[in-house]
Structures are given as structure tokens and as C-alpha cells.
Design a protein around this motif. Structure first.
Motif, PDB file in Angstrom:
ATOM      1  N   GLY A  97       1.112  -1.370  -0.261  1.00  0.00           N
ATOM      2  CA  GLY A  97       0.070  -0.331   0.481  1.00  0.00           C
ATOM      3  C   GLY A  97       0.353   1.143  -0.067  1.00  0.00           C
ATOM      4  O   GLY A  97       2.530   1.666  -0.877  1.00  0.00           O
ATOM      5  N   HIS A  98       0.182   2.388  -0.021  1.00  0.00           N
ATOM      6  CA  HIS A  98       0.808   3.343  -0.145  1.00  0.00           C
ATOM      7  C   HIS A  98       0.156   4.710   0.579  1.00  0.00           C
ATOM      8  O   HIS A  98      -0.772   4.467   0.917  1.00  0.00           O
ATOM      9  N   ASN A  99       0.783   5.643   1.777  1.00  0.00           N
ATOM     10  CA  ASN A  99       0.241   6.859   1.965  1.00  0.00           C
ATOM     11  C   ASN A  99       0.851   7.429   0.987  1.00  0.00           C
ATOM     12  O   ASN A  99       2.212   8.453   1.897  1.00  0.00           O
ATOM     13  N   VAL A 100       0.385   8.257   0.432  1.00  0.00           N
ATOM     14  CA  VAL A 100       0.638   9.755  -0.277  1.00  0.00           C
ATOM     15  C   VAL A 100       0.716  10.844   0.486  1.00  0.00           C
ATOM     16  O   VAL A 100       1.568  11.321   0.380  1.00  0.00           O
ATOM     17  N   PRO A 101      -0.161  11.288   1.170  1.00  0.00           N
ATOM     18  CA  PRO A 101      -0.011  12.377   2.385  1.00  0.00           C
ATOM     19  C   PRO A 101       1.124  12.847   3.371  1.00  0.00           C
ATOM     20  O   PRO A 101       2.084  13.322   3.387  1.00  0.00           O
ATOM     21  N   SER A 102       1.853  11.294   4.070  1.00  0.00           N
ATOM     22  CA  SER A 102       2.767  11.707   5.249  1.00  0.00           C
ATOM     23  C   SER A 102       3.864  10.963   4.527  1.00  0.00           C
ATOM     24  O   SER A 102       4.826  10.604   4.175  1.00  0.00           O
ATOM     25  N   ASP A 103       3.877  10.504   2.583  1.00  0.00           N
ATOM     26  CA  ASP A 103       4.649  10.428   1.328  1.00  0.00           C
ATOM     27  C   ASP A 103       5.459   8.918   2.500  1.00  0.00           C
ATOM     28  O   ASP A 103       7.185   9.039   1.778  1.00  0.00           O
ATOM     29  N   THR A 104       5.232   7.707   2.720  1.00  0.00           N
ATOM     30  CA  THR A 104       5.758   6.622   2.984  1.00  0.00           C
ATOM     31  C   THR A 104       4.635   5.621   2.809  1.00  0.00           C
ATOM     32  O   THR A 104       4.056   5.681   1.254  1.00  0.00           O
ATOM     33  N   VAL A 105       5.525   4.355   2.627  1.00  0.00           N
ATOM     34  CA  VAL A 105       5.206   2.897   1.937  1.00  0.00           C
ATOM     35  C   VAL A 105       5.059   2.020   2.459  1.00  0.00           C
ATOM     36  O   VAL A 105       5.480   1.717   3.564  1.00  0.00           O
ATOM     37  N   VAL A 106       3.364   1.283   2.993  1.00  0.00           N
ATOM     38  CA  VAL A 106       3.119  -0.077   3.622  1.00  0.00           C
ATOM     39  C   VAL A 106       3.388  -1.547   3.158  1.00  0.00           C
ATOM     40  O   VAL A 106       3.522  -1.832   1.580  1.00  0.00           O
ATOM     41  N   VAL A 107       4.497  -1.881   3.953  1.00  0.00           N
ATOM     42  CA  VAL A 107       5.251  -2.914   3.260  1.00  0.00           C
ATOM     43  C   VAL A 107       4.917  -3.623   4.360  1.00  0.00           C
ATOM     44  O   VAL A 107       5.146  -3.944   5.596  1.00  0.00           O
ATOM     45  N   ARG A 108       5.274  -4.919   3.593  1.00  0.00           N
ATOM     46  CA  ARG A 108       5.053  -6.226   4.339  1.00  0.00           C
ATOM     47  C   ARG A 108       5.449  -6.892   4.466  1.00  0.00           C
ATOM     48  O   ARG A 108       6.726  -7.553   3.530  1.00  0.00           O
ATOM     49  N   LEU A 109       6.926  -7.124   5.664  1.00  0.00           N
ATOM     50  CA  LEU A 109       7.922  -7.923   5.768  1.00  0.00           C
ATOM     51  C   LEU A 109       7.863  -9.599   5.680  1.00  0.00           C
ATOM     52  O   LEU A 109       6.945  -9.520   6.347  1.00  0.00           O
ATOM     53  N   ALA A 110       8.816 -10.289   4.694  1.00  0.00           N
ATOM     54  CA  ALA A 110       8.635 -11.399   5.107  1.00  0.00           C
ATOM     55  C   ALA A 110       9.395 -12.363   6.047  1.00  0.00           C
ATOM     56  O   ALA A 110       8.735 -13.413   5.770  1.00  0.00           O
ATOM     57  N   ALA A 111       9.884 -11.614   6.497  1.00  0.00           N
ATOM     58  CA  ALA A 111      10.092 -12.701   8.129  1.00  0.00           C
ATOM     59  C   ALA A 111       8.812 -13.029   9.166  1.00  0.00           C
ATOM     60  O   ALA A 111       8.989 -14.057   9.103  1.00  0.00           O
ATOM     61  N   SER A 112       8.647 -11.388   9.359  1.00  0.00           N
ATOM     62  CA  SER A 112       7.934 -11.950  10.406  1.00  0.00           C
ATOM     63  C   SER A 112       6.352 -12.008   9.644  1.00  0.00           C
ATOM     64  O   SER A 112       5.043 -12.511  10.322  1.00  0.00           O
ATOM     65  N   GLY A 113       6.353 -10.962   8.840  1.00  0.00           N
ATOM     66  CA  GLY A 113       4.548 -10.802   8.208  1.00  0.00           C
ATOM     67  C   GLY A 113       4.040  -9.700   8.513  1.00  0.00           C
ATOM     68  O   GLY A 113       2.535  -9.169   8.066  1.00  0.00           O
ATOM     69  N   ARG A 114       4.443  -8.681   9.093  1.00  0.00           N
ATOM     70  CA  ARG A 114       3.766  -7.401   9.646  1.00  0.00           C
ATOM     71  C   ARG A 114       4.150  -6.650   9.352  1.00  0.00           C
ATOM     72  O   ARG A 114       4.823  -6.523   8.237  1.00  0.00           O
ATOM     73  N   ARG A 115       2.943  -5.764   9.439  1.00  0.00           N
ATOM     74  CA  ARG A 115       2.904  -4.082   8.225  1.00  0.00           C
ATOM     75  C   ARG A 115       3.950  -3.148   9.039  1.00  0.00           C
ATOM     76  O   ARG A 115       3.961  -3.518   9.219  1.00  0.00           O
ATOM     77  N   CYS A 116       4.380  -2.907   7.749  1.00  0.00           N
ATOM     78  CA  CYS A 116       5.553  -1.230   8.407  1.00  0.00           C
ATOM     79  C   CYS A 116       5.188  -0.206   7.541  1.00  0.00           C
ATOM     80  O   CYS A 116       5.131  -0.772   6.359  1.00  0.00           O
ATOM     81  N   ALA A 117       5.563   1.059   8.110  1.00  0.00           N
ATOM     82  CA  ALA A 117       4.947   2.089   7.228  1.00  0.00           C
ATOM     83  C   ALA A 117       7.111   3.183   7.438  1.00  0.00           C
ATOM     84  O   ALA A 117       6.693   3.387   7.692  1.00  0.00           O
ATOM     85  N   CYS A 118       7.309   2.628   5.679  1.00  0.00           N
ATOM     86  CA  CYS A 118       8.772   3.231   6.029  1.00  0.00           C
ATOM     87  C   CYS A 118       8.851   4.512   4.163  1.00  0.00           C
ATOM     88  O   CYS A 118       7.748   4.356   4.095  1.00  0.00           O
ATOM     89  N   SER A 119       9.719   5.023   4.586  1.00  0.00           N
ATOM     90  CA  SER A 119       9.270   6.695   3.889  1.00  0.00           C
ATOM     91  C   SER A 119       9.624   6.282   3.052  1.00  0.00           C
ATOM     92  O   SER A 119      10.764   4.824   2.281  1.00  0.00           O
ATOM     93  N   ARG A 120       9.325   6.916   1.603  1.00  0.00           N
ATOM     94  CA  ARG A 120       9.866   6.537  -0.221  1.00  0.00           C
ATOM     95  C   ARG A 120      11.569   6.607  -0.235  1.00  0.00           C
ATOM     96  O   ARG A 120      11.635   5.401  -0.695  1.00  0.00           O
ATOM     97  N   ALA A 121      11.919   6.819   0.504  1.00  0.00           N
ATOM     98  CA  ALA A 121      13.531   7.327   0.371  1.00  0.00           C
ATOM     99  C   ALA A 121      14.330   6.180   0.765  1.00  0.00           C
ATOM    100  O   ALA A 121      15.067   5.821   0.426  1.00  0.00           O
ATOM    101  N   ASP A 122      13.207   5.550   1.447  1.00  0.00           N
ATOM    102  CA  ASP A 122      14.153   4.219   2.589  1.00  0.00           C
ATOM    103  C   ASP A 122      14.315   2.877   1.796  1.00  0.00           C
ATOM    104  O   ASP A 122      14.647   2.285   1.332  1.00  0.00           O
ATOM    105  N   VAL A 123      13.161   3.116   0.543  1.00  0.00           N
ATOM    106  CA  VAL A 123      13.324   2.035  -0.476  1.00  0.00           C
ATOM    107  C   VAL A 123      13.342   2.271  -1.518  1.00  0.00           C
ATOM    108  O   VAL A 123      13.905   1.226  -1.897  1.00  0.00           O
ATOM    109  N   CYS A 124      12.780   3.876  -2.221  1.00  0.00           N
ATOM    110  CA  CYS A 124      13.183   3.254  -3.000  1.00  0.00           C
ATOM    111  C   CYS A 124      13.971   4.978  -3.942  1.00  0.00           C
ATOM    112  O   CYS A 124      14.359   5.127  -4.497  1.00  0.00           O
ATOM    113  N   SER A 125      15.389   5.180  -2.706  1.00  0.00           N
ATOM    114  CA  SER A 125      16.542   6.211  -2.161  1.00  0.00           C
ATOM    115  C   SER A 125      16.980   6.097  -3.612  1.00  0.00           C
ATOM    116  O   SER A 125      18.094   5.096  -4.483  1.00  0.00           O
TER     117      SER A 125
END
Length: 359
Positions: free
Chosen positions: A237-265
Motif C-alpha cells: 500500500g501507499h500513503n501519499v499524504p505522509s510520503d510513506t510506503v506500507v510494506v509487509r515484511l517477509a520474515a515476520s509477516g507484519r506491516r510497517c510504514a517506511c519512508s519512500r526515500a528508504d525504499v527507493c532512494s
């Protein structure tokens, strides 16, 4: 300097050049219009702005007592004209809805003019209605049909956000709005949720659409595997107002919100690329030495030549010359065509023509 006025409380703001006048907030001032100066309320006192704005109408000063009395009388006339128009429309049985009334008494070509704004689903024959209105109001009558958006602008109201309608407060022109804008912003395509008070698509869909276009062009799409500070995962998922990307981790399966700069810097893009450091010198290609294959014959491997010994027969060339096969085929053809009775085993063979003479 710039000041702002409004003809109705909580209505649209109009910006003026105060000129030599310095009205205070809440005072009544005269605003130039196409039908003459009208009374409006000052809601923003004159003040300096950083940018120079040209082409603003000039304030004509503070309203006098005569101007205030005239404005009050026009308000009463507009209310009476609205009641009369509704009653006559009901009597004629016309599918019309009165949206607004405007009373003009300072136009040079006419003494009193009543402008009736109405909405209707189709064209309406209101010739008889105009005659009855002119007789009842004793003024010149103009009927103007407006659309759904202009109707909401004239009437005003509260939008789904809980604030006053944009078209009734600050919007000047209606820009085109499409369903594609709602899709780009991941909004539900339910007409009840993306429609405004006018029944059309909300004008505010246009406000943040450029921001969503820029985010979608640079951020990884949904379903793309990415690397985050918390570990590898997949974008869900995406969260445009906060400029973050929602990522589901492969190890634990939980979701976390990461900055767009951390994902596609740019740093990650640089590390993922196969290029070397720009400062490093370019390496020249190393010549590759081709080793002979193990299954090739020994004659093709060409071992180092040994010194010749006494009694050795010199080795012949691996490949015979091109003319040698032709010499071998020629005597074979003559032996096949020669007469066996005359053949005495000599090394020379007679041609076919001499053997057939009978001499």
C-alpha cells in the motif's frame, strides 16, 4: 496593498485595491460592479503583500447612510421577488427551481431590473411566466437558467468535509474533473462518496491529483519486493499524504510504514546497479587464451615439433593439396573404361578412341 470584502456573510471573498481608504474589519464599503457600486462588508483590512498584484478593482470608499438604506431596501425587494416567482411557477406548473434573485436599480438603461436565476432539467417555455412576473413586480424581468455547479455556487452549503462549499467561497472557475483522478488517489468509486452537493464529482479531487501522480511515478508499485531497514518485504500500500510506503515484511509477516526515500532512494538504486564507482578507471578487456578441448584429435592440438632423427620418414601434410584429388580420379576413370583383353599390366593405358579402331 490589498483588502478583501464579501457581499454575504461567509460568502465568496473579493479582493480590492484600497487606494487612499483604510476601512476596518466589519465596516461597509462600496465595491464597483457592472451594475454600479454595491455595498459589501470588509473582512480583511488593507495590508501590504510580498508580491505586487495588478488589475484589482479599486474601492470607492466607505458606504454612507444613504447607501446602507438603499442596500436594505434591495434586500427586501429580492425577498419579495423570490416569493412571487415561486408562487407563479407553482401556478403555471413549470419544472423550475428558483436559485437566486438579483435586483438592479442603478443601470443607466433601465430603472429597475429583476434577474431570476433558475435551474430546470430541460428547456422551459416561460413566456407567460415572464408576463405575470413583470405585472406583479412592476419591473423588467430576466430569467437565466444555470447548471448544477452554478446552482450550488449561488445557493451555498456544506460539503462532505464539513466546510463551506469551495465553489461558494474561493473558486472562480470550474476545472474539469474525471473519474481517473479518483482512481489515482485510491478512492472508492461510489458516487455517493466522490460527489459533491451539486451531484457532480467533487472539485477537490483536482487539488491533490498532481501530488499523487508524482508519488506514483517514483514510488514502487504494489506487489514489488523491496529492501527496508527492518528487512526485506513486499509493498502492499501507499500513503501519499505522509510520503510513506506500507510494506509487509517477509520474515515476520507484519506491516510497517517506511519512508519512500528508504525504499527507493538513489543510494539503493546505485547499489543495485552493476556499474562501478564513477571515479574508478575503466578496465581494459583482458584477452582470453583459448585452450584446446580435451576431445579434439592430437593432430589438431599441434604439439611442439621434435628434432628429426636418422631414418625417420618426413611426415606428410595433414591436408592434401587441392589439386591432388583431381589427379587420382582421372586414372580411375581410364582404368574403368579400358579393354581388359589388351591390358598387359603396363604402366601406360591406351585411350578409348584408339582401342576401338580394330587395327
Amino acid at each position: 496593498m490589498v483588502m478583501a470584502v464579501s457581499f454575504e456573510r461567509y460568502g465568496r471573498l473579493y479582493y480590492l485595491d484600497p487606494g487612499p481608504h483604510r476601512p476596518r474589519v466589519g465596516e461597509k464599503v462600496l465595491v464597483p460592479t457592472d451594475d454600479g457600486p454595491e455595498v459589501a462588508e470588509c473582512v480583511w483590512a488593507p495590508q501590504y503583500v510580498t508580491e505586487e498584484i495588478g488589475g484589482l478593482p479599486r474601492c470607492e470608499g466607505v458606504a454612507t447612510d444613504a447607501d446602507l438604506e438603499r442596500d436594505e431596501q434591495n434586500r427586501d425587494r429580492r425577498a419579495d421577488a423570490r416569493l412571487t416567482a415561486k408562487r407563479l411557477i407553482r401556478e403555471h406548473g413549470l419544472p423550475m427551481k428558483v436559485v437566486g434573485i438579483d435586483f438592479v436599480d442603478r443601470r443607466p438603461d433601465v430603472d429597475q431590473l429583476v434577474i431570476v436565476y433558475f435551474s430546470a432539467p430541460h428547456r422551459v417555455d416561460f413566456r407567460e411566466l415572464v408576463r405575470d412576473l413583470a405585472r406583479g413586480l412592476r419591473a423588467r424581468i430576466e430569467l437565466r437558467q444555470v447548471g448544477a455547479r452554478d446552482e450550488a455556487r449561488l445557493q451555498g452549503g456544506i460539503g462532505p468535509c464539513g466546510r463551506d462549499l469551495c465553489c461558494a467561497t474561493f473558486l472562480k472557475d470550474f476545472e474539469p474533473v474525471s473519474v481517473r483522478m479518483a482512481k489515482d488517489q485510491d478512492l472508492p468509486l461510489n458516487p455517493l462518496k466522490i460527489s459533491g452537493a451539486c451531484g457532480r464529482l467533487m472539485c477537490c479531487l483536482k487539488y491533490e491529483h498532481p501530488l499523487y501522480q508524482e508519488f506514483n511515478a517514483k514510488a514502487p508499485s504494489v506487489g514489488t519486493p523491496v529492501e527496508t531497514p527492518a528487512g526485506d518485504g513486499v509493498v502492499v500500500g501507499h500513503n501519499v499524504p505522509s510520503d510513506t510506503v506500507v510494506v509487509r515484511l517477509a520474515a515476520s509477516g507484519r506491516r510497517c510504514a517506511c519512508s519512500r526515500a528508504d525504499v527507493c532512494s538513489p543510494r539503493q538504486q546505485y547499489e543495485a546497479s552493476s556499474t562501478t564507482t564513477p571515479d574508478a578507471p575503466a578496465e581494459l578487456p583482458t584477452p582470453v587464451r583459448r585452450e584446446p578441448a580435451a576431445d579434439q584429435p592430437a593432430a589438431r592440438q599441434r604439439p611442439p615439433a621434435a628434432e628429426p632423427r636418422a631414418g625417420d620418414v618426413p611426415a606428410q601434410a595433414d591436408e592434401p593439396p587441392a589439386a591432388e584429388p583431381a589427379r587420382r580420379r582421372k586414372p580411375r576413370r581410364r582404368r574403368r573404361l579400358s579393354d581388359p583383353s589388351t591390358d598387359t599390366g603396363s604402366t601406360s593405358a591406351e585411350p578409348d578412341d584408339n582401342s576401338g579402331d580394330g587395327s
